[in-house]
Design a protein around this motif. Structure first.
Motif, short mmCIF file in Angstrom:
data_model
loop_
_atom_site.label_atom_id
_atom_site.label_comp_id
_atom_site.label_asym_id
_atom_site.label_seq_id
_atom_site.Cartn_x
_atom_site.Cartn_y
_atom_site.Cartn_z
N SER D 43 -6.06 -0.47 15.03
CA SER D 43 -5.67 -1.53 14.09
C SER D 43 -5.14 -0.91 12.81
N GLN D 85 -5.39 -9.01 14.17
CA GLN D 85 -6.41 -9.15 15.22
C GLN D 85 -7.18 -10.46 15.07
N ASP D 159 -1.96 -7.26 17.51
CA ASP D 159 -3.27 -6.60 17.54
C ASP D 159 -4.22 -7.40 18.43
N GLU D 160 -4.50 -6.87 19.59
CA GLU D 160 -5.38 -7.50 20.57
C GLU D 160 -5.09 -8.99 20.75
MG LIG Z 1 -8.90 -3.09 15.96
#
Ligand SMILES: [Mg+2]
Ligand SMILES: Nc1ncnc2c1ncn2[C@@H]1O[C@H](COP(=O)(O)OP(=O)(O)OP(=O)(O)O)[C@@H](O)[C@H]1O
Ligand SMILES: Nc1ncnc2c1ncn2[C@@H]1O[C@H](COP(=O)(O)OP(=O)(O)OP(=O)(O)O)[C@@H](O)[C@H]1O
Ligand SMILES: CC(C)C[C@H](N)C(=O)O
Ligand SMILES: [Mg+2]
Lengths: 255, 432, 334, 234, 378
Positions: D43, D85, D159-160
C-alpha cells in the motif's frame, strides 16, 4: 447436539431497508460453524446483534439457554462470548503484551480502591496475568514482538493479536468476522491451525464469517448460507457448493 | 553534541524531570527573593491549590481524554462548600422561624420532584408514551412554577431579615471534602449525559454548566450573599492575625503540600496498576475495550467524577485561603484556562509534570502582571523620550490585557510545538 | 390589545432577532464543524473582530452610507468581511493547519481554538480598548414604530432597521449556503472533503483551496453576524463571547452540517429564551374575569428570572443531546 | 517508454523508510499485480506513486516525466486514478454525487461518463439517489471503481479491490478490470487474492520488506513453487 | 521614597472607569511631588496593582504584593467593594495597613471588622439610595420599575432605594438584576415593561450596561422617563445614546457643590487632561491626598499610628486645606498646627466606621449637557 447460541426470529431494519429478516440460526456447542453469503446479506449485522453492539428490532438470542438479547458487549464478554473485528481493533498505543494483559475480567487492580488498599494482592494477581499473557504470546507466535506497540504491527500480526485476546480468558463462544480478508495466504495457514487447535484443545465454539472458500472448506462444518437477511441453507461445504441456488447467489462462475 | 551527552545517561535516568524540577525550583527561589517571603509563600499556597485542581484535570484530560472546559464551575462548588461549612453560624437566621419555612419549601421541592418522576413512569400503567411525555412536561412546568412560588417568599425573607443563612461553623476541611463530593455529584450528572457523545460536546456542555453554577451561586443571595460576598473565611489553621503572614501561610502550605503528596501517591498507584492500563485502553479504542468486557461508560464516568472531586477539593482549599467567597470572582480565564495551560504545559497524564506545570504557570501568571506593566512603561518612556509619543491614559489597563493574549499564545504554541507538554505522559510499558 | 402588541414586541420580534443572530453564528460554526471536524471556539471572536473592522472603516469614512441611503456600517460590511476572512485564513495557516498535518485529534485543535480565542480577545482589547462603542458614527439608527389601526392598541410595534436587515440577511445567507453546498462544484467539493478528506484529494480536489473557501465563508458570516449584532446593540470586546453557548447549542440542536438546521436551532434557542423569561401574567390579565375570584394572578409569572436566561440554551442542548444526539436535522456525529 | 516507471523508490512515514528501493514499470496494456506478506509496503508503494507518502529517494516517471512528490490532485489532472484500500467513498453523498466527484476536474464529461459507468455497473444505476454509506461492501467497491473511472484515466491504481468481497463479486471485479484494461487503461493493483489476480496479470511483483523479491509475468510467478509457498499460501 | 499603593480594577468589569480614577490619584501625587514631596523632600511614589474588580483571589493577591513586597505605607483603593473587602481581610488588616477607598460604595464596607484601618471618601450607597427615593417622591413620582447591574454596587443601591421608597409610600413595582457587559437587555426590559409603569430607574454604569439598557429602553418605546444614579452620571451617555434620548433624564450622585475644592480640582484635572466629572476621580484625589497628609503628620513612613493621623488631618477642627495646597499643609504640620482637609469631593469627616457623611446632588440632562441641580435634602 445441543446449541450454544440460538438466534430466534431476529429482524433488523436500517431506515426502510430490512437487513435481517426473521432470521433464526443455531450454533452447536463445540463446532466450528461457518457463515457465508453475498455482500450485504447481513452477516456482520447479525454478528453485531449477537455481540450486543447493535440493538435488534425484534427476536430473541439465547446462549446456553439463557436470554442474552439485551446484554451489552461487556456483559456478554463476562459470559464467555468473545469476538474479533472485521477491521483489527488493537490498542495501538499499548504494547502487544499489554494488549493481552488488559483482557482478563475481574482483575482486582481495576478497582480504584483496591489499588490503594490492597496493593500486594493487586501485584500478585498482575504477575499471574502477565504469566498467562506471555504464554498466549508464545502460543500465537508473537513472543518476539511482545514489547512492540500494537499500532506498529503488520496487518496479519494484528489479526493474530485479535485472536490471542480471545485466549486470555476462558471463552465459550468466539465470533470471527473475516479474519482472512487482507491477510497473506501463507500467514492465513497459521491462523487456521491456531483456530483448529483452540477448538480441539480448549473446546471453544467458533462462528466464522469468511469469503475465502479454502479456509471455509478446511475449517467449517456446518456452513450456514445467509442471503437477504435469511438463512438460505445449512449443510456441509460440499452440500453448499452443490446447491444451484447458492452457486447463483454467491459463487457465480467463480467455482 | 548535546545528543551525545544525553545519550550517556542510562535510559531511565530522569533527566527531563530533573531539568524541569530545577527550573521550577529556580523560579520559586527567584520569586521568594524578589517578592519577599510572605508574598512568596502565599503564591506557593495558591499554586499548590491550583496543583490539586490541575491534578483533577489531568485525570480527565490526560488519563481519560475527556476535555472538561468548565473547571471553573467545579472550583466554585468547592469554594461554596468551603464557605458554607466554615463560616460561623448566623443567629439572625437560626433564631427565627425561617429555617422551618425553608425546610417546608424543601419538602415541597422534594414532593414536586417525586410527583414529576411518578408521572414520567405512567406509561407502565398503560398510558401511551406520547401522552405520558406531554403530561410529564406539563406537570413539570406547573410543579416548577409552584415550587418557585413557595421558595420566593422564604428566600426574600431570609435576604431581608438575616442577609443569608450563614454557615455551619465547622472546620473548613469538612467543607473541602463535601465540596469535592458535590463537584463529583454534578460531574456525575454531566458525565452521564455527555460522555457517550463526541468529545467536543462534553467541552461545550461543561462550559455551559460552569456558567450555570456561577449564575446560581451569584443570584441565590439567601444562600451565598450573591455579589455581596462572604468574608473572612476561617482557616483550618491559625490565621495571619495570630501568627503573622509568613508563619501562618507556611502552616497552610504544609497542609496543602500533604494533600498533594497524598493525592500524588494515590494517583501513581492507580495509574500504574491494571486500573491505569484499562483507562488507557479505553482511551485508545473504546469499542475494542467494550468488547473485551470493560464497562466503558462506567469507567469513563469514574474518571470524570474522580477528576471533578479533586477539582472541588482544590477549589475549596483555594477559596478558604483567599478568605473570601465571591461567586462573581470565578472567572473562566483564571479558573479554567489557566488550569488548562498548567496541564497542557506540564504534560497531560503525567502527575509530576502536572504539579510542576501548575507551579511554573502560576508563577508566570502572577509575575506577568508587574512584568507587563514594567515593559509597557519602559516602552512608553523610551518612545516618549525618543519620538515625543504620548502614552495613552489607560496604558496600565492595556498592558494587562497582554496577559490574556499571552495565556492564549502559550496554549497554542505549546500545543503546536510540544503537544505532549514539558513532561510527556510516561507510558511505563509492561516489559515481558 | 396592548397585551398582544406586548407579546409581539417581546416574543415574536425579540425571538426572531435573537434567533437570527444565533442562526448566522451557528451556520459559521456548523460549516467549520463539518468540514474541519472541530468545534471552533474562536468563531465568536471573529464576530467581534469583524464588527470592529467595520467600525474602523465607518469611522474613517463617516456618513458615506448616506450616498446610497443605507447606514454606513452596512456599506462597510464587505470590507469588514474581507478583513475577517483574511484573519481566519491567517489563523488557520499559523495554528490549525500545522496541527492538522501533524494528525492530532480534533479535540486538541478545539483546545487550540480556545487559545486563539484568548489571543484575539487580548489583542482586540489591547488595540481597541475595552469600552463599548456604537456602530453609528454621526448617524442614528432607524426605528420603525408601527401603530396598529385598532382603537385599543395604544402601543406601537417596534422594530429597528438593523433588525430588519439582520433577518433578511439570515434568510439569504442560509438559503444561499444551502444552494451553494448542494448545487455548485465548490460546494460539493466541500461536502466531499467533510466526508473523506483523503479521498477528496485523490479525486483531484485541491483541499487547501476548500479549506480556504471554508474559512472565507466562515469569516464573512462571522463578520456579518458581529456587525448586525453590534449595530443592533453596541460593540464591546466580549460581545460575542457571551453568545458562544447559545450559538453552539443552536448548531448542535439543529444538526451539525445543515444550514437549515442552524436556522431551526437558532430560532428554537432564541424563542425558548424569550418565552422562558416572558411574563405570562400579561396575557392572563385581560382574561382575568374567566378565573374564579380566589385565583390571584401574580405580578410576574415567568418560567425563569432573566438572570437565568443563560440556562435555557444549555437546557435545550442537554435535552436534545439526550433525545436525539444528531440534532433535529440529523447532522453528523463525526 | 513505459507509461509508469518507478526506479529505486524509497520512502515512508515520518522519516522511517518503508520502501527500500522498489522498481516497477507498467505499460498502457499492462495489468500489474503486487503481492507480498502483510506489512511489506505494498500500500505504501501505491501511495508513494500517488503523492500520498513522502518519497525520499529514487524517481517516479509518468510518460517520461517525473511525478515524484507531486500533489495527488495534480496527478489526477495527468490522467491517474486511485482507489484506496479502505474509506474509498464519500458516505454521506449519493451514488451519483460520488461519481460526479470523480469527474471533479472534468465537469464537461460528467453526463457522458455517468452513462458509461452505469452500463458497466447496472446495480449502481438503481441506487443512484441513495447515500453510498448505506451500500453493502461489494456495491461500495463498485462505486469506488466508478468514481476512479469517471475521469477516463490512463493509469489506474487499485489497492486490494476485492478484499472482503464474495467470490461472485470478486470475479465480477476482475472481469471489469480486464475489460477496462482492454479499453486502454494501464492497471497497477495490490491483491491478497493472489492466485486469481495473477491469473489475469501481465506483470507480477512480489514485494517483501520494502524490496522487490521477484518481478515476472503473472503466469510465471503463479507457477514458481518458491513464490507459491512463501507468498501465495502453498 | 514614600510608597502609597494604588489598587484598581485595571482589567475586568470596571476597566473603563479605572483609568480616570487612577488619574485622580496621580494628580494628587504630582501635586505633592511638585510642591516639595513628603517628609523631608522624599518622593511620593505610587505602585499600582490590578484587582480585576471581580476576582477576589486576584484582588487579595495584588493587595498582598502591595503590603508584603512593595511594603507600602498605605493604600488608595481598592475600587470595587468586593476587591476592597478581599484586600482588607487578606492583607491590609492583618498587616495593619490603612486603606482609603475612593469608590467602594456598598454598605458592606461599613460593617467590616477592620481595626479602624479601612476608610472611604465616598458616601455609602445606603445614603444615595435614600436620597434618590426622597428625590423621586418629592417630584411626585409614585410608581417605578428599575434594573440594577448585578454587583455589590448596583444591588446595594437598589435595595436601599426600594426600602426607603416603599417606606415613603412609593411603589417599586419590580426591580430586576442584569449582568454587566451583555449585548442585549431586551428580556429584562420586556419583563419590566410588562407592568405598564413609565418610569425606569437604571442602577448601572454609563460605560457598559447602563447605556445599552437606556438605548434599548428608548428603542422599545415602553418608558417615558429615565432615572439614573452616580454610575450613569456621565456625559459619555450623551455621546453614546444621543442627546434626544437622555433629554430630561434625572440622576443623583455623591458630590459637594458648595465646596471650593471641587472647582479647584476640576480646573487642575482639565489641565492634566482628564475629565473632572469622571466618576470617583475626585474621590481618588482626596484619598491619595489625605494619605499623604497623614504620613506627613505621622512624621514617618511607618504604618503605626497612620489611621489616627488620617482622622486628624481630615476632620475639623483645624486650618482648612484645599486640594492642591500641599505646601501650605506641610508648613502647618511642621509648625505643629492642626489641619482639616476639605477635598474635591467632600469635607471627609470620617465617622467611627471610616465612612463619610456624604452629600448627594441632583443632576439632569438638558440639551445634551449634564446640569447640576443642587443638593438633595431630606
Ligand atoms: Mg495494504
Ligand atoms: N448503519 C447502516 N445504515 C444503513 N444501512 C446499513 C447500515 N449498516 C449496514 N447497512 C446495510 O445492511 C446491509 C447488510 O450489511 P452487512 O454489513 O451486515 O453485510 P455483510 O453481509 O456483512 O456484507 P459483507 O460481506 O460485504 O461484509 C447492507 O445492505 C448495508 O447497506
Ligand atoms: N501511517 C503509518 N505510519 C507509520 N507506519 C506505517 C503507517 N502505515 C503503515 N505503516 C507501516 O508501514 C509498513 C508497510 O505498510 P503497508 O500498509 O504498505 O503494508 P502492506 O504491504 O500494504 O500490508 P497489507 O497487506 O497488510 O495491507 C508496515 O510495517 C506498517 O506498520
Ligand atoms: C468603581 C465603582 C464602580 C465601584 C462601585 N461603586 C462598588 O462599590 O463596587
Ligand atoms: Mg461484513
Amino acid at each position: 447436539m445441543n446449541p450454544i447460541i440460538e438466534v430466534k426470529n431476529v429482524s433488523k431494519a436500517f431506515g426502510g431497508l430490512q437487513v435481517i429478516n426473521n432470521c433464526s440460526i443455531e450454533v452447536a456447542k463445540g463446532s466450528i460453524t461457518g457463515m457465508i453469503g453475498p455482500n450485504g446479506a447481513g452477516k456482520s449485522t447479525l454478528f453485531n446483534i449477537i455481540a450486543g453492539t447493535l440493538p435488534e428490532d425484534s427476536g430473541q438470542i439465547l446462549m446456553d439457554g439463557e436470554d442474552i438479547t439485551h446484554d451489552t458487549p461487556d456483559q456478554l464478554f463476562h459470559k464467555g462470548l468473545l469476538r474479533t473485528f472485521q477491521i483489527a481493533h488493537e490498542f495501538s498505543h499499548m504494547t502487544a503484551l499489554e494488549n493481552l494483559m488488559m483482557v482478563p475480567p475481574d482483575q482486582e487492580g481495576e478497582n480504584l480502591f483496591s489499588t490503594w488498599l490492597k496493593p500486594s494482592l493487586v501485584r500478585e494477581q498482575d504477575a499471574e496475568v502477565r504469566r498467562k499473557a506471555l504464554e498466549v504470546l508464545d502460543f500465537i507466535n508473537l513472543s518476539h514482538v511482545k514489547n512492540e506497540l500494537a499500532g506498529n504491527l503488520s496487518g496479519g500480526q494484528k489479526k493474530l493479536l485479535e485472536l490471542g485476546r480471545t485466549m486470555m480468558t476462558d471463552a465459550r463462544v468466539v465470533l470471527l468476522d473475516e479474519v482472512a480478508a487482507g491477510v497473506n495466504r501463507t500467514l492465513l495457514g497459521d491462523l487456521v491451525s491456531n483456530i483448529e487447535r483452540l477448538n480441539r484443545e480448549l473446546g471453544y465454539t467458533f462462528l466464522v464469517i469468511e469469503h475465502d472458500m479454502d479456509m471455509i472448506a478446511r475449517l467449517c462444518d456446518p456452513v450456514i448460507v445467509l442471503a437477504q437477511g435469511q438463512v438460505m441453507m445449512q449443510g456441509t461445504i460440499e452440500q453448499v457448493r452443490n446447491n444451484p441456488e447458492v452457486v447463483e447467489a454467491y459463487f457465480g462462475n467463480a467455482l | 553534541m548535546l545528543a551525545n551527552i544525553l545519550n550517556k545517561f542510562p535510559e531511565n535516568f530522569p533527566l527531563r524531570e530533573l531539568v524541569v524540577a530545577g527550573l521550577v525550583f529556580l523560579a520559586v527561589l527567584l520569586v521568594l527573593i524578589s517578592q519577599g517571603s510572605a508574598y512568596g509563600v502565599r503564591m506557593l499556597v495558591e499554586a499548590s491549590c491550583y496543583a490539586i485542581i490541575a491534578l483533577g484535570l489531568t485525570i480527565q484530560w490526560g488519563y481519560g481524554g475527556q476535555f472538561n472546559a468548565g473547571v471553573m464551575g467545579f472550583v466554585a462548588l468547592g469554594g461554596f462548600c468551603a464557605m458554607l461549612f466554615s463560616v460561623p453560624v448566623n443567629d439572625a437566621f437560626w433564631s427565627t422561624d425561617l429555617p422551618g419555612e425553608l425546610g417546608r419549601a424543601f419538602v415541597w421541592l422534594i414532593a414536586g420532584v417525586l410527583l414529576v418522576v411518578a408521572v414520567s413512569q405512567l406509561h407502565r400503567f398503560g398510558l401511551s408514551k406520547r401522552l405520558r411525555t406531554v403530561l410529564t412536561i406539563i406537570v413539570a412546568l406547573i410543579t416548577w412554577m409552584v415550587v418557585k412560588s413557595v421558595f420566593a417568599p422564604v428566600t426574600s425573607a431570609i435576604e431581608n431579615q438575616a442577609g443569608f443563612i450563614g454557615g455551619l461553623g465547622l472546620p473548613a476541611w469538612i467543607g473541602w471534602l463535601v465540596g469535592g463530593l458535590l463537584a463529583g455529584l454534578v460531574g456525575y450528572f454531566i458525565g452521564h449525559i455527555c460522555l457517550g457523545l463526541r468529545s467536543d460536546y462534553l467541552a461545550i456542555a461543561t462550559l455551559g454548566i460552569a456558567e450555570i453554577i456561577k449564575a446560581f451561586l451569584k443570584n441565590e443571595d439567601w444562600l451565598t450573599r450573591g455579589t455581596a460576598t462572604v468574608s473572612p473565611l476561617p482557616w483550618p489553621t491559625p490565621g495571619p492575625a495570630e501568627l503573622g503572614f509568613v508563619l501562618s501561610r507556611s502552616i497552610y502550605l504544609a497542609v496543602t503540600a500533604v494533600m498533594i503528596v497524598a493525592i500524588f501517591f494515590l494517583l501513581q498507584r492507580a495509574y500504574h496498576a491494571p486500573w491505569g492500563r484499562m483507562i488507557r485502553a479505553i482511551r485508545d479504542n473504546e469499542i475494542a475495550a467494550q468488547a473485551m468486557g470493560k464497562d466503558v461508560n462506567k469507567r469513563r464516568l469514574e474518571v470524570f467524577v474522580f477528576g471533578c472531586v479533586l477539582i472541588g477539593i482544590g477549589g475549596g482549599a483555594l477559596t478558604t485561603f483567599n478568605g473570601i467567597f465571591d461567586a462573581q470572582g470565578y472567572l473562566p480565564l483564571n479558573h479554567t484556562f489557566l488550569v488548562l495551560v498548567m496541564v497542557i504545559l506540564g504534560g497531560p497524564g503525567n502527575n509530576l509534570g502536572t504539579i510542576l506545570g501548575a507551579l511554573l504557570v502560576y508563577i508566570i501568571w502572577v509575575m506577568s502582571e508587574p512584568l507587563a506593566l514594567y515593559v509597557m512603561h519602559l516602552y512608553a518612556d523610551v518612545a516618549g523620550s525618543l519620538f515625543g509619543w504620548e502614552a495613552p491614559a489607560n496604558l496600565s489597563s492595556r498592558a494587562l490585557q497582554a496577559r490574556v493574549f499571552v495565556i492564549g499564545l502559550l496554549i497554542t504554541l505549546v500545543l503546536r510545538y510540544a503537544p505532549k507538554g514539558l513532561m510527556p505522559e510516561k507510558l511505563t510499558h509492561e516489559k515481558g | 390589545m396592548n397585551e398582544l402588541v406586548f407579546f409581539i414586541n417581546n416574543v415574536v420580534i425579540s425571538g426572531t432577532v435573537a434567533g437570527s443572530i444565533y442562526a448566522i453564528g451557528a451556520i459559521g460554526i456548523t460549516l467549520v464543524f463539518s468540514i474541519m471536524r472541530f468545534a471552533h471556539f474562536a468563531h465568536a471572536d471573529l464576530m467581534t473582530f469583524g464588527a470592529l473592522m467595520v467600525l474602523m472603516f465607518t469611522s474613517l469614512f463617516p456618513g458615506s452610507g448616506a450616498l446610497l441611503g443605507i447606514p454606513t456600517p452596512l456599506l462597510m460590511l464587505p470590507l469588514g468581511m474581507a478583513m475577517t476572512a483574511f484573519l481566519a485564513i491567517g489563523i488557520d495557516r499559523t495554528f490549525y493547519k500545522p496541527m492538522r498535518e501533524h494528525g492530532v485529534k480534533p479535540i486538541v485543535i478545539v483546545i487550540a481554538s480556545l487559545g486563539v480565542t484568548l489571543m484575539l480577545q487580548g489583542l482586540i482589547r489591547l488595540f481597541a480598548g475595552t469600552g463599548s462603542r456604537s456602530m453609528y458614527v454621526g448617524e442614528s439608527k432607524g426605528i420603525y414604530r408601527l401603530e396598529l389601526p385598532f382603537e385599543l392598541a395604544s402601543r406601537p410595534i417596534v422594530i429597528t432597521e438593523p433588525q430588519i436587515t439582520l433577518i433578511l440577511f439570515t434568510l439569504v445567507a442560509v438559503i444561499g449556503l444551502h444552494l451553494f453546498m448542494h448545487r455548485t462544484r465548490t460546494g460539493k467539493a466541500m461536502r466531499a472533503m467533510s466526508d473523506n478528506p483523503d479521498l477528496a484529494r485523490v479525486s483531484g480536489i485541491n483541499t487547501d483551496k476548500v479549506v480556504m473557501v471554508t474559512w472565507i465563508l466562515a469569516g464573512c458570516l462571522a463578520a456579518a453576524a458581529g456587525t448586525f449584532l453590534s449595530m443592533d446593540v453596541s460593540l464591546t470586546p466580549d460581545l460575542s463571547f457571551h453568545l458562544l453557548l447559545p450559538i453552539f447549542a443552536a448548531a448542535i440542536v439543529g444538526g451539525v452540517g445543515h444550514p437549515y438546521g442552524a436556522i431551526a436551532g437558532g430560532f428554537l434557542v432564541g424563542f425558548a429564551e424569550t418565552l422562558s423569561v416572558f411574563n405570562w401574567a400579561v396575557l392572563l390579565r385581560p382574561i382575568r374575569h374567566w378565573f374564579p375570584e380566589w385565583v390571584e394572578i401574580p405580578r410576574t409569572l415567568a418560567l425563569v428570572g432573566t438572570e437565568y436566561k443563560i440556562v435555557v440554551p444549555f437546557f435545550i442542548l442537554v435535552v436534545v443531546l439526550v433525545w436525539r444526539p444528531t440534532g433535529i436535522f440529523k447532522g453528523k456525529v463525526i | 517508454m513505459s507509461l509508469l516507471n518507478a526506479t529505486q523508490v524509497q520512502g515512508g512515514y515520518g522519516g522511517m523508510n518503508i520502501l527500500k528501493g522498489v522498481d516497477m514499470a507498467i505499460d498502457k496494456e499492462d495489468i500489474g499485480v503486487i503481492v507480498g506478506p502483510n506489512g511489506a509496503g505494498k500500500s505504501t508503494m501505491l501511495k508513494a506513486i500517488f503523492g500520498l507518502v513522502q518519497v525520499t529517494d529514487g524517481d517516479i516517471l509518468l510518460r517520461g516525466e517525473s511525478i515524484r512528490n507531486r500533489q495527488p490532485n495534480e496527478l489526477v489532472h495527468l490522467g491517474m486514478g486511485f482507489i484506496p484500500q479502505e474509506k474509498n467513498i464519500f458516505p454521506s453523498m449519493t451514488v451519483e454525487e460520488n461519481l460526479e466527484m470523480g469527474a471533479y476536474i472534468k465537469p464537461r464529461t460528467t453526463a457522458r461518463m455517468l452513462e458509461k459507468i452505469y452500463s458497466f455497473f447496472p446495480d449502481l444505476k438503481q441506487k443512484r439517489k441513495q447515500p453510498s454509506g448505506e451500500l453493502s461492501g461489494g456495491q461500495r467497491q463498485m462505486v469506488a471503481m466508478g468514481r476512479a473511472l469517471m475521469t477516463e484515466p490512463t493509469l489506474l491504481l487499485l489497492d486490494e479491490p476485492t478484499a472482503g468481497l464474495s467470490p461472485l463479486y470478486m470475479q465480477e471485479i476482475f472481469d471489469r478490470i480486464v475489460e477496462i484494461n482492454k479499453a486502454g487503461v494501464g492497471i497497477l493493483m495490490v491483491e491478497q487474492n493472489a492466485k486469481q489476480a495473477l491469473a489475469i496479470a501481465t506483470k507480477g511483483f512480489v514485494l517483501a520488506s520494502g524490496q522487490n523479491l521477484f518481478t515476472d509475468t503473472g503466469e510465471k510467478l503463479l507457477n514458481d513453487p518458491d513464490v507459491a509457498k512463501s507468498f501465495l499460501g502453498g | 521614597d514614600v510608597k502609597i499603593g494604588f489598587l484598581g480594577g485595571f482589567t475586568g468589569p470596571i476597566e473603563s472607569m479605572t483609568p480616570a480614577i487612577h488619574a485622580g490619584a496621580q494628580l494628587a501625587q504630582s501635586h505633592i511631588n511638585a510642591q516639595g514631596g513628603l517628609l523631608n523632600g522624599r518622593q511620593f511614589v505610587m505602585p499600582t496593582g490590578d484587582t480585576t474588580c471581580a476576582d477576589a483571589s486576584a484582588a487579595s493577591n495584588a493587595a498582598d504584593r502591595m503590603v508584603n513586597t512593595e511594603r507600602v505605607t498605605a493604600i488608595v483603593g481598592a475600587l470595587c467593594t468586593g476587591a476592597t473587602i478581599a484586600s482588607a481581610n487578606n492583607a491590609a488588616i492583618p498587616a495593619g495597613v490603612v486603606m482609603i477607598s475612593p469608590a467602594s460604595t456598598a454598605p458592606a464596607v461599613t460593617t467590616l471588622n477592620d481595626n479602624d484601618l479601612v476608610f472611604r471618601t465616598v458616601p455609602s450607597d445606603a445614603f444615595q439610595g435614600q436620597a434618590l427615593a426622597h428625590l423621586l417622591i418629592s417630584k411626585g413620582i409614585k410608581e417605578v420599575v428599575g434594573t440594577y447591574v448585578n454587583n455589590d454596587y448596583g444591588r446595594g443601591l437598589a435595595d436601599q432605594f426600594r426600602r426607603t421608597y416603599t417606606a415613603l409610600g412609593g411603589e417599586a413595582v419590580e426591580i430586576v438584576a442584569h449582568e454587566d457587559n451583555r449585548a442585549d437587555y431586551r428580556s429584562e426590559l420586556g419583563a419590566l415593561s410588562a407592568h405598564g409603569v413609565d418610569t425606569l430607574i437604571i442602577f448601572a454604569y454609563a460605560d457598559s450596561s447602563g447605556q445599552t439598557v437606556l438605548r434599548q429602553a428608548h428603542e422599545s418605546g415602553a418608558f417615558s422617563r429615565y432615572v439614573g444614579v452616580d454610575g450613569m452620571a456621565s456625559e459619555n451617555l450623551v455621546r453614546a445614546v444621543g442627546a434626544r434620548v437622555v433629554e430630561g433624564m434625572i440622576a443623583t450622585r455623591p458630590g459637594s457643590p458648595k465646596l471650593p475644592g471641587a472647582d479647584i480640582f476640576a480646573a487642575e484635572a482639565r489641565k492634566a487632561g482628564f475629565d473632572p466629572s469622571a466618576v470617583f476621580s475626585a474621590q481618588a484625589y482626596d484619598a491619595a491626598f489625605i494619605l499623604a497628609l497623614a504620613v506627613e503628620k505621622n512624621g514617618s513612613d511607618a504604618r503605626q499610628g497612620l489611621s489616627q493621623a488620617v482622622r486628624a488631618v481630615s476632620s475639623a477642627p483645624g486650618e482648612v486645606i484645599l486640594p492642591g495646597e500641599w505646601e501650605k499643609a506641610k508648613r502647618l504640620i511642621a509648625a505643629g498646627k492642626d489641619i482639616n482637609y476639605e477635598g474635591a469631593a467632600g469635607s471627609h469627616e470620617f465617622d467611627a466606621n471610616g465612612d463619610i457623611q456624604g452629600v448627594v446632588v441632583e443632576i439632569a440632562f438638558e440639551n445634551g449637557r449634564l446640569v447640576t441641580k443642587g443638593e438633595v435634602k431630606f
